[in-house]
Scaffold this motif. Structure first.
Motif, short mmCIF file in Angstrom:
data_model
loop_
_atom_site.label_atom_id
_atom_site.label_comp_id
_atom_site.label_asym_id
_atom_site.label_seq_id
_atom_site.Cartn_x
_atom_site.Cartn_y
_atom_site.Cartn_z
N GLY A 151 22.64 14.74 25.04
CA GLY A 151 22.05 13.76 25.52
C GLY A 151 20.70 13.98 24.86
O GLY A 151 20.68 15.30 25.00
N ALA A 152 19.83 12.56 25.24
CA ALA A 152 18.36 13.19 25.06
C ALA A 152 17.82 12.51 25.93
O ALA A 152 18.15 11.76 26.75
CB ALA A 152 17.93 12.25 23.41
N PRO A 153 16.70 13.88 26.19
CA PRO A 153 15.72 13.26 27.48
C PRO A 153 14.89 12.30 26.53
O PRO A 153 14.66 12.17 25.48
CB PRO A 153 15.77 14.84 27.38
CG PRO A 153 14.61 15.23 26.22
CD PRO A 153 16.00 15.06 26.15
N GLU A 154 14.28 11.35 28.15
CA GLU A 154 13.61 10.09 27.98
C GLU A 154 12.39 10.37 26.65
O GLU A 154 11.72 9.06 26.30
CB GLU A 154 13.29 9.49 29.23
CG GLU A 154 14.50 9.07 29.79
CD GLU A 154 14.22 8.14 30.21
OE1 GLU A 154 14.59 7.29 31.11
OE2 GLU A 154 12.95 8.09 30.88
N ASP A 155 11.30 11.86 26.68
CA ASP A 155 10.48 11.90 26.57
C ASP A 155 10.86 12.30 25.37
O ASP A 155 9.94 13.02 24.33
CB ASP A 155 9.82 12.84 26.87
CG ASP A 155 10.54 14.63 27.46
OD1 ASP A 155 9.60 15.27 28.16
OD2 ASP A 155 11.74 14.39 26.83
N GLU A 156 11.91 12.42 24.38
CA GLU A 156 12.54 13.23 22.92
C GLU A 156 12.13 12.17 21.74
O GLU A 156 12.37 10.55 21.91
CB GLU A 156 13.93 13.75 23.28
CG GLU A 156 13.92 14.37 21.60
CD GLU A 156 15.74 15.01 21.62
OE1 GLU A 156 16.27 13.66 20.87
OE2 GLU A 156 16.21 15.58 22.02
N PRO A 157 11.42 12.40 20.96
CA PRO A 157 11.12 11.17 19.82
C PRO A 157 12.18 10.73 19.70
O PRO A 157 12.67 11.38 18.89
CB PRO A 157 9.15 12.26 19.06
CG PRO A 157 9.36 13.14 20.09
CD PRO A 157 10.61 13.97 20.61
N GLU A 158 11.75 9.50 18.89
CA GLU A 158 12.54 8.43 18.79
C GLU A 158 14.05 8.26 18.73
O GLU A 158 15.41 7.98 18.26
CB GLU A 158 12.69 8.97 17.07
CG GLU A 158 11.29 9.07 16.78
CD GLU A 158 11.53 9.18 14.91
OE1 GLU A 158 10.85 9.62 14.57
OE2 GLU A 158 12.59 8.83 14.76
N SER A 159 14.08 8.81 20.26
CA SER A 159 15.01 8.71 21.00
C SER A 159 15.86 7.39 21.99
O SER A 159 14.57 5.82 21.81
CB SER A 159 16.04 9.79 22.27
OG SER A 159 14.40 9.99 23.69
N ARG A 160 17.07 6.94 21.44
CA ARG A 160 17.64 5.38 21.60
C ARG A 160 18.45 5.66 23.15
O ARG A 160 19.05 6.82 23.79
CB ARG A 160 18.24 5.04 20.68
CG ARG A 160 17.76 5.15 19.71
CD ARG A 160 17.90 4.66 18.14
NE ARG A 160 19.63 5.04 18.27
CZ ARG A 160 19.89 5.77 16.88
NH1 ARG A 160 18.46 6.02 16.47
NH2 ARG A 160 20.43 6.61 16.84
N GLU A 161 18.50 4.94 23.72
CA GLU A 161 19.01 4.94 25.33
C GLU A 161 20.48 4.48 25.59
O GLU A 161 20.76 4.87 25.97
CB GLU A 161 19.20 2.95 25.86
CG GLU A 161 17.35 2.95 26.32
CD GLU A 161 16.81 4.00 27.63
OE1 GLU A 161 15.63 4.76 27.43
OE2 GLU A 161 17.97 4.45 28.14
N ASN A 162 21.14 5.07 24.10
CA ASN A 162 22.77 4.62 24.01
C ASN A 162 22.91 6.61 23.67
O ASN A 162 24.39 7.43 23.41
CB ASN A 162 23.12 4.34 23.37
CG ASN A 162 22.68 5.06 21.31
OD1 ASN A 162 21.88 5.07 21.37
ND2 ASN A 162 23.14 4.74 20.31
N GLU A 163 21.82 7.00 24.23
CA GLU A 163 22.17 8.46 24.25
C GLU A 163 21.70 9.17 25.50
O GLU A 163 21.71 10.75 25.70
CB GLU A 163 20.62 9.71 23.15
CG GLU A 163 20.48 9.02 21.64
CD GLU A 163 19.69 9.70 20.98
OE1 GLU A 163 18.92 10.12 21.32
OE2 GLU A 163 19.50 8.82 19.93
N ARG A 164 21.28 8.35 26.40
CA ARG A 164 21.91 9.13 28.06
C ARG A 164 22.84 8.39 28.75
O ARG A 164 23.44 6.55 28.34
CB ARG A 164 20.28 8.18 28.11
CG ARG A 164 18.64 8.90 27.72
CD ARG A 164 17.39 9.29 28.17
NE ARG A 164 17.03 7.93 27.09
CZ ARG A 164 16.09 7.31 26.33
NH1 ARG A 164 16.51 9.12 25.81
NH2 ARG A 164 15.56 6.68 25.63
N PRO A 165 22.90 8.04 29.98
CA PRO A 165 22.20 9.40 31.07
C PRO A 165 22.41 10.46 30.52
O PRO A 165 23.35 10.94 29.95
CB PRO A 165 22.80 8.88 32.37
CG PRO A 165 24.34 8.59 32.09
CD PRO A 165 23.90 7.55 31.04
N GLN A 166 21.84 11.77 30.43
CA GLN A 166 22.09 13.04 30.40
C GLN A 166 22.79 13.59 31.28
O GLN A 166 23.09 12.98 32.00
CB GLN A 166 20.74 13.57 29.66
CG GLN A 166 19.84 13.88 28.66
CD GLN A 166 18.83 15.05 29.07
OE1 GLN A 166 18.07 14.55 29.83
NE2 GLN A 166 19.18 15.86 27.52
#
Length: 899
Positions: free
Chosen positions: A668-683
């Motif tokens: 998944g992606a951290p919240e501060d990764e540019p252009e990341s979305r909520e469907n890539e979380r929670p890590q």
């Protein structure tokens, strides 16, 4: 007159040293009583007191200036190049003097004073869940308020007591005594200090565990001095058993010793784990676990909803057929179905925190572990270990394809000298200061070297497999190789009290200037070695022999120089001597430890049969990284390789599959990764088993061949793609089409092929990176095929090709996978979910039971999407399993059979 503060500290330090040498087992209460009693003991006279004080100071000074094989507290860490029997004196002054025995033992050599554990504060914070207090079962305090209340109410003056609050757990730190322990002594000593002073434990005891004639022996104090060990008597392992559950056993090991190879330790750990918590402190990083005895256990995740549970009662996830592996009802029952459940932690703050939370009963947390079937490990111990035969070229290529960059550099340096751990430390200090102990372990466990000592009780000795040294030398710059030879020559000469440059004649100096960059280095060493007195000793011959072999390999003037010396008496003497490295098998003294040699390598090459059967081809490729330099993005390219195999589809075309090593990563992606979305979380952490993945997405040529195979469930269009080209990825295929392709391929080859899970896809794409792309923080159209009209993270606009490109047209990641970013979206096996809440953590596909019309996950971006959709963590969310688009393709996974 009051003693100055600095002097008081010195006396306390001397007192602590004397107590340590005494070998007494004293706890904090004993020390407090001793100091309290000391104030009432009067000395007979002031002169006597001063005499004793001076004697103590003089004795301490002698100890700090004397370096011997048992003193690990010297203020001047040293490097001892020769053994005690073959040591040579070093002049301490310009005046002639008789060398003392102390002078003959060691050559002072500075070592870095940086701590072995650099995250001690974070580790201490990770132990906070264990810092709760419980009522004592022995000590009591007077409850003053309750006593006064009782006196007022009953007029009876009887004190009311209550249990004293005390720390919940006692800790037994058990350190495995083996040849590898000395490699980790500094780290273990700092770990012990952390455990003692962090405050999480009521008491901390340390133990040394070793095997004697297949029997486990336990001794107090893991770092006991050698002379005190001879008088110690072994203690029973039952002394550590505490049915109350308030004693924790932390077993420190790297799982490479004979205790594990011969299956000796498992029974002891099983007995301890039935009644109390036991954890394994693994000194090696997780990437090397598969090369140790941990490869014999099932990879599991452990949890606990009650504080202080014994290992046998922990919640286990990931164990195959859990219902068939229930533990016996009675711990005393000995049966073939017994299981050893073992949490594993490393010197990593996150690992510490997860384990501490599980031990404290936080039910939502899990920690990595292994489950060992005792019958299986006994069977493995009885069977001889078979090592797959590989050529020198295969060994080096496999090492370079899988090892870290630092380990590859270190192996190249080691090829120039006889292999021993002190010399490896010297190379690290002089030429590769960023290398850590785990990089040393990575080289020694790589399969490049083999053990050449015959007995487990002997000092570890190593030698490269035939031909490996030459191949490694070819990859190191000549200037670096000659610098290593020159530096080690200087140290040996200093050890002998000789100055190489002064021993060389004028003629020699002229000849050296014509042939070597440093005329005072290795050639001067050879000249001194050839003198009639043989001042350097015969023990230096192995270094000379290896050095000449290295020069021959370098060619040119270096080869001529090697042949000139090889024709002389030195060559014949070297041939008569066995090529041992005794003169380099010395202990190197640090602040808290002495490093000697590392254990056997070949014993722990537990490679699964699937790898040795089909891992037969090396794929070469170009990798790239992108980084910002002077406000510009700069691409760095290099060549690399990976191991795999090619599945033959017909006489001309095959399907290239590359080996993806197992491991754990954060999905998944951290919240501060540019252009990341909520469907890539929670890590969340996911543990992946090894598998094979397609080097490229399936091409149109490969698709046509498999589409001609007998139908399994549905028909396949042999030419579905919009953008034609045999080497272009097949597209306009649905998830159902891709699944049919896998089934036909599996049926025809006898191996199981399928679509990758989202976890497998992201793990393989990242290849150990944590950045948005495996290239780095951004991406350009020079590295991938996407819509170049859009940018990501301040990158420049690029080319918009508006169609697919041939597979392999762009650089791969470090595992050899091409086009993981862009070109075409890739089908995964999972049904799409809006978030990772409840996602599997074992790398399996997340599939709903009634998900016939469910959307299916796509990964990787495509030729007509912006770069933000090409990130490693990006997920596509609106396509159904029957849909077909000109920007959607797939690649396949080959599933490894269970061992």
């Amino acid at each position: 007159m009051e003693t100055p503060k600095q002097q008081r500290r010195s006396i306390i330090g001397q007192f602590a040293q004397q107590l340590k040498r005494s070998g007494l087992e004293l706890n904090a209460a004993d020390l407090a009583d001793m100091l309290w009693l000391a104030q009432f003991i009067e000395s007979e006279s002031e002169g006597y007191s001063e005499e004793i004080s001076e004697e103590i100071v003089e004795s301490t000074q002698r100890e700090t200036t004397t370096i011997d094989e048992t003193n690990t507290l010297s203020s001047e860490p040293s490097f001892n190049l020769y053994s005690n029997e073959q040591s040579l004196s070093i002049p301490q002054t310009t005046e002639p003097s008789e060398p003392s025995q102390t002078d003959q033992k060691a050559l002072p050599f500075p070592v870095p004073s940086a701590p072995a554990i650099r995250t001690r504060l974070d580790l201490a914070r990770g132990l906070r869940p264990l810092m709760r207090k419980v009522p004592s079962r022995i000590l009591v305090d007077v409850d003053e308020e309750a006593t006064v209340t009782q006196l007022a109410e009953t007029n009876i003056c009887v004190p009311v007591v209550r249990p004293t609050p005390e720390r919940w757990l006692d800790l037994d730190l058990v350190v495995e005594s083996s040849k590898t322990t000395v490699l980790w002594k500094r780290a273990i000593a700092e770990l012990q200090h952390l455990m003692e002073y962090q405050g999480a434990f009521r008491t901390v005891r340390t133990w040394r565990l070793q095997a004697e004639e297949q029997t486990v022996q336990l001794f107090p104090r893991w770092n006991e001095r050698l002379e005190n060990r001879l008088t110690q008597r072994p203690r029973s392992i039952r002394e550590l058993v505490d049915p109350s559950g308030r004693r924790l056993i932390l077993y420190v090991s790297d799982c490479t010793s004979a205790l594990w190879r011969q299956g000796i330790i498992y029974e002891t750990l099983w007995q301890w784990s039935q009644t109390q918590p036991v954890a394994l402190m693994q000194m090696l990083p997780e990437r090397l676990w598969s090369r140790t005895a941990l490869s014999d256990g099932y990879i599991v995740r452990l949890g606990g909803r009650v504080a202080g549970l014994p290992n046998a009662r922990l919640d286990v996830e990931g164990l195959p057929d859990v219902d068939e592996w229930d533990e016996p009802d009675e711990p005393e029952e000995v049966g073939d179905d017994r299981l050893l459940t073992l949490p594993i932690i490393t010197l990593d703050p996150n690992s510490f925190q997860r384990w501490a939370r599980v031990l404290a009963g936080a039910g939502e947390t899990q920690t990595p572990g292994r489950v060992f079937e005792l019958a299986f490990v006994r069977e493995m111990a009885e069977e001889p270990v078979s090592t797959p035969h590989r050529t020198a070229k295969q060994r080096v290529e496999l090492f370079r394809a899988t090892a870290s960059r630092t380990a590859r550099q270190l192996a190249g340096l080691m090829a120039s000298i006889p292999v021993s751990l002190p010399v490896i430390d010297l190379l690290r200090d002089e030429f590769l200061p960023d290398a850590q102990q785990d990089h040393v372990a990575e080289v020694l466990l790589s399969g490049l070297l083999r053990r050449c000592d015959s007995d487990e009780s002997e000092v570890c000795q190593y030698e490269f497999f035939d031909g490996v040294r030459d191949l490694l030398i070819d990859g190191v710059p000549i200037a670096k190789t000659t610098a290593i030879l020159d530096r080690l020559s200087e140290i040996i000469a200093q050890k002998a009290g000789r100055t190489i440059s002064s021993e060389c004649s004028a003629d020699l100096a002229v000849s050296v200037e014509e042939q070597l960059p440093n005329p005072k280095g290795f050639e001067g060493f050879l000249t001194v070695l050839e003198e009639s007195e043989n001042a350097l000793g015969e023990s230096a011959l192995p270094f000379a022999t290896v050095g000449l072999d290295v020069l021959r390999r370098l060619g040119g003037d270096y080869q001529e120089l090697a042949e000139r010396y090889g024709r002389q008496e030195l060559s014949s003497v070297g041939e008569r001597e066995t090529q041992t490295v005794d003169f380099l098998l010395e202990e190197r003294e640090y602040e808290v430890a002495k490093v000697v040699n590392f254990p056997t390598l070949q014993t722990f090459e537990y490679e699964p049969a699937i790898i040795t059967d089909i891992l037969e081809e090396r794929f070469e490729f170009e990798t790239a990284t992108i980084s910002r330099e002077n406000e510009d993005w700069v691409i760095h390219r290099r060549r690399s390789s990976a191991w795999g195999y090619t599945e033959s589809l017909n006489d001309e075309i095959g399907l290239e599959m590359v080996l993806i090593p197992g491991g754990t990563f954060v999905m998944g992606a951290p919240e501060d990764e540019p252009e990341s979305r909520e469907n890539e979380r929670p890590q969340h952490e996911v543990t992946i088993q090894p598998f094979f993945l397609g080097l490229y997405t399936v091409t149109q040529a490969q698709w046509r061949i498999v589409a001609s195979y007998p139908q399994i469930e549905r028909e396949l269009n042999p030419n579905p793609s919009q953008f034609k080209g045999d080497n272009r990825p097949v597209e306009n295929v649905s998830w159902e089409d891709a699944t049919e392709f896998c089934k036909r391929l599996s049926h025809n080859t006898g191996r199981e092929y399928k679509l990758p899970s989202e976890a497998q896809w992201e793990y393989a794409t990242r290849a150990g990176t944590k950045t948005p792309f495996h290239f780095g923080e951004t991406i350009t159209t020079d590295l991938a095929n996407y819509n170049g009209n859009f940018t990501y993270n301040e990158s420049l606009k690029g080319e918009s090709r508006r169609q697919t490109t041939d597979v392999g047209n762009f650089p791969a990641n470090v595992w050899g996978l091409h086009d993981m970013h862009g070109n075409v979206w890739e089908w995964c096996d999972d049904h799409y979910h809006d978030s990772y809440e409840g996602a599997p953590d074992d790398g399996s596909a997340w599939i709903d039971e009634d998900g016939i019309e469910t959307k299916v996950a796509l990964r990787g971006g495509s030729w007509n999407y912006n770069p933000g959709n090409c990130r490693s963590a990006s997920r596509f969310d609106f396509i159904l399993r029957g849909d077909r688009y000109s920007n959607v393709g797939f690649r396949v996974v080959c599933v490894m059979p269970s061992m």
